[in-house]
Design an enzyme around this catalytic site. Structure first.
Site, PDB file in Angstrom:
ATOM      1  N   GLU A 194      43.906  29.729  26.031  1.00  0.00           N
ATOM      2  CA  GLU A 194      42.830  30.554  26.585  1.00  0.00           C
ATOM      3  C   GLU A 194      42.403  31.571  25.537  1.00  0.00           C
ATOM      4  O   GLU A 194      43.226  32.343  25.022  1.00  0.00           O
ATOM      5  CB  GLU A 194      43.252  31.278  27.859  1.00  0.00           C
ATOM      6  CG  GLU A 194      42.091  32.061  28.474  1.00  0.00           C
ATOM      7  CD  GLU A 194      42.482  32.894  29.680  1.00  0.00           C
ATOM      8  OE1 GLU A 194      42.116  34.093  29.704  1.00  0.00           O
ATOM      9  OE2 GLU A 194      43.155  32.365  30.579  1.00  0.00           O
ATOM     10  N   GLY A 195      41.128  31.567  25.230  1.00  0.00           N
ATOM     11  CA  GLY A 195      40.619  32.472  24.209  1.00  0.00           C
ATOM     12  C   GLY A 195      40.382  33.876  24.720  1.00  0.00           C
ATOM     13  O   GLY A 195      40.626  34.192  25.892  1.00  0.00           O
ATOM     14  N   ALA A 196      39.898  34.730  23.837  1.00  0.00           N
ATOM     15  CA  ALA A 196      39.560  36.113  24.179  1.00  0.00           C
ATOM     16  C   ALA A 196      38.049  36.280  24.045  1.00  0.00           C
ATOM     17  O   ALA A 196      37.497  36.074  22.967  1.00  0.00           O
ATOM     18  CB  ALA A 196      40.286  37.084  23.243  1.00  0.00           C
ATOM     19  N   GLY A 197      37.394  36.623  25.148  1.00  0.00           N
ATOM     20  CA  GLY A 197      35.951  36.808  25.092  1.00  0.00           C
ATOM     21  C   GLY A 197      35.217  35.521  24.772  1.00  0.00           C
ATOM     22  O   GLY A 197      35.608  34.439  25.200  1.00  0.00           O
ATOM     23  N   GLY A 249      35.222  34.000  33.588  1.00  0.00           N
ATOM     24  CA  GLY A 249      36.103  33.223  34.454  1.00  0.00           C
ATOM     25  C   GLY A 249      37.036  32.288  33.714  1.00  0.00           C
ATOM     26  O   GLY A 249      37.416  31.240  34.244  1.00  0.00           O
ATOM     27  N   LYS A 250      37.430  32.661  32.504  1.00  0.00           N
ATOM     28  CA  LYS A 250      38.328  31.792  31.726  1.00  0.00           C
ATOM     29  C   LYS A 250      39.686  31.621  32.398  1.00  0.00           C
ATOM     30  O   LYS A 250      40.198  30.507  32.494  1.00  0.00           O
ATOM     31  CB  LYS A 250      38.513  32.347  30.310  1.00  0.00           C
ATOM     32  CG  LYS A 250      37.290  32.273  29.416  1.00  0.00           C
ATOM     33  CD  LYS A 250      37.611  32.645  27.983  1.00  0.00           C
ATOM     34  CE  LYS A 250      38.173  34.042  27.840  1.00  0.00           C
ATOM     35  NZ  LYS A 250      37.217  35.104  28.255  1.00  0.00           N
ATOM     36  N   THR A 251      40.280  32.728  32.826  1.00  0.00           N
ATOM     37  CA  THR A 251      41.612  32.643  33.435  1.00  0.00           C
ATOM     38  C   THR A 251      41.559  31.876  34.745  1.00  0.00           C
ATOM     39  O   THR A 251      42.437  31.043  35.029  1.00  0.00           O
ATOM     40  CB  THR A 251      42.191  34.053  33.661  1.00  0.00           C
ATOM     41  OG1 THR A 251      42.264  34.734  32.404  1.00  0.00           O
ATOM     42  CG2 THR A 251      43.588  33.974  34.260  1.00  0.00           C
ATOM     43  N   THR A 309      43.993  41.579  24.636  1.00  0.00           N
ATOM     44  CA  THR A 309      43.788  43.014  24.438  1.00  0.00           C
ATOM     45  C   THR A 309      43.738  43.709  25.798  1.00  0.00           C
ATOM     46  O   THR A 309      43.653  43.076  26.835  1.00  0.00           O
ATOM     47  CB  THR A 309      42.503  43.286  23.639  1.00  0.00           C
ATOM     48  OG1 THR A 309      41.375  42.831  24.390  1.00  0.00           O
ATOM     49  CG2 THR A 309      42.536  42.588  22.292  1.00  0.00           C
ATOM     50  N   LYS A 349      47.904  32.056  25.548  1.00  0.00           N
ATOM     51  CA  LYS A 349      46.771  32.916  25.240  1.00  0.00           C
ATOM     52  C   LYS A 349      47.151  33.613  23.937  1.00  0.00           C
ATOM     53  O   LYS A 349      47.948  34.568  23.952  1.00  0.00           O
ATOM     54  CB  LYS A 349      46.522  33.935  26.360  1.00  0.00           C
ATOM     55  CG  LYS A 349      45.258  34.757  26.179  1.00  0.00           C
ATOM     56  CD  LYS A 349      45.027  35.670  27.378  1.00  0.00           C
ATOM     57  CE  LYS A 349      43.777  36.525  27.176  1.00  0.00           C
ATOM     58  NZ  LYS A 349      42.522  35.771  27.364  1.00  0.00           N
TER      59      LYS A 349
END
Length: 215
Positions: free
Chosen positions: A116-119, A15-17, A42, A38
């Site tokens: 906002e990171g990835a994973g 639920g980051k976004t 990917t 971001k």
């Protein structure tokens, strides 16, 4: 330099976004010029940025100074394969110079910039760097988004321990979904017993914002 907040999580699809958009709206409601980036996304196929387009629409609604920007301005690096950036890129070095340029561009237009990171924290962005290293590099306060389903105690404490060990200022937010009706019975009692503050994304984004600003 604007204030920097980095949204990370205990895993992918936590639920980051969703959290990022709520935080953008809360900060904007306080009269702040908000921005978002971001660094890498990917799973971008045929120029369809699932997270990036969502974030761009949100920030444009909140800050008119972002009205002339494109999705590539807030998502500088993208790859087709929906995997860790290191894998998706075929082992390429993370392009810090490109992201730094975009950060500089965006910070001229905002008072607070949300990354906002990835994973999760230990997702590799290249051979030498994980997402956690990006938080450290950009000198940001971190918001660790965690889930409320069975296993959240382990996942939350593992990620928090890493942030503590890396001396990254952070707070934790629980993204409880409708199907997480067992949280109060099977997980929350432990957090309460250990005085672990349980802040819920959907109900307490204002308090989460306050904590982040006071780190």
């Amino acid at each position: 330099m604007s204030k920097r907040i980095f949204i990370t999580a205990t895993n992918t699809d936590i639920g980051k976004t969703y959290t990022t958009k709520l935080l953008l709206k809360e900060l904007a409601s306080r009269g702040l010029r908000v921005g978002v980036i971001k660094p890498v996304e990917t799973g971008v196929i045929d120029c369809k940025y699932l997270d990036g387009n969502d974030l761009l629409k949100c920030v444009k609604d909140l800050n008119c100074e972002f009205s002339d920007l494109d999705v590539e301005d807030i998502v500088p690096i993208s790859y087709e394969l929906p995997a860790a950036p290191y894998i998706s890129s075929g082992g390429k070095k993370f392009d810090f110079e490109l992201v730094d340029k975009k950060v500089k561009l965006l910070e001229e237009r905002c008072d607070v910039l949300i990354f906002e990171g990835a994973g999760g924290l230990l997702v590799p962005v290249d051979e030498d760097n994980m997402v956690a290293d990006l938080i450290k590099y950009y000198k940001a306060n971190a918001l660790l988004v965690t889930h409320c389903s069975l296993g959240c105690i382990n996942d939350t404490l593992l990620s928090k321990r890493l942030l503590d060990e890396m001396d990254i200022k952070h707070t934790v937010a629980f993204n409880c979904r409708e199907e997480d009706d067992s949280f109060k019975k099977v997980s929350e009692p432990y957090f309460k017993k250990t005085d672990f503050r349980v802040l819920k994304v959907s109900d307490e984004i204002d308090k989460i914002c306050d904590v982040l600003y006071n780190l």
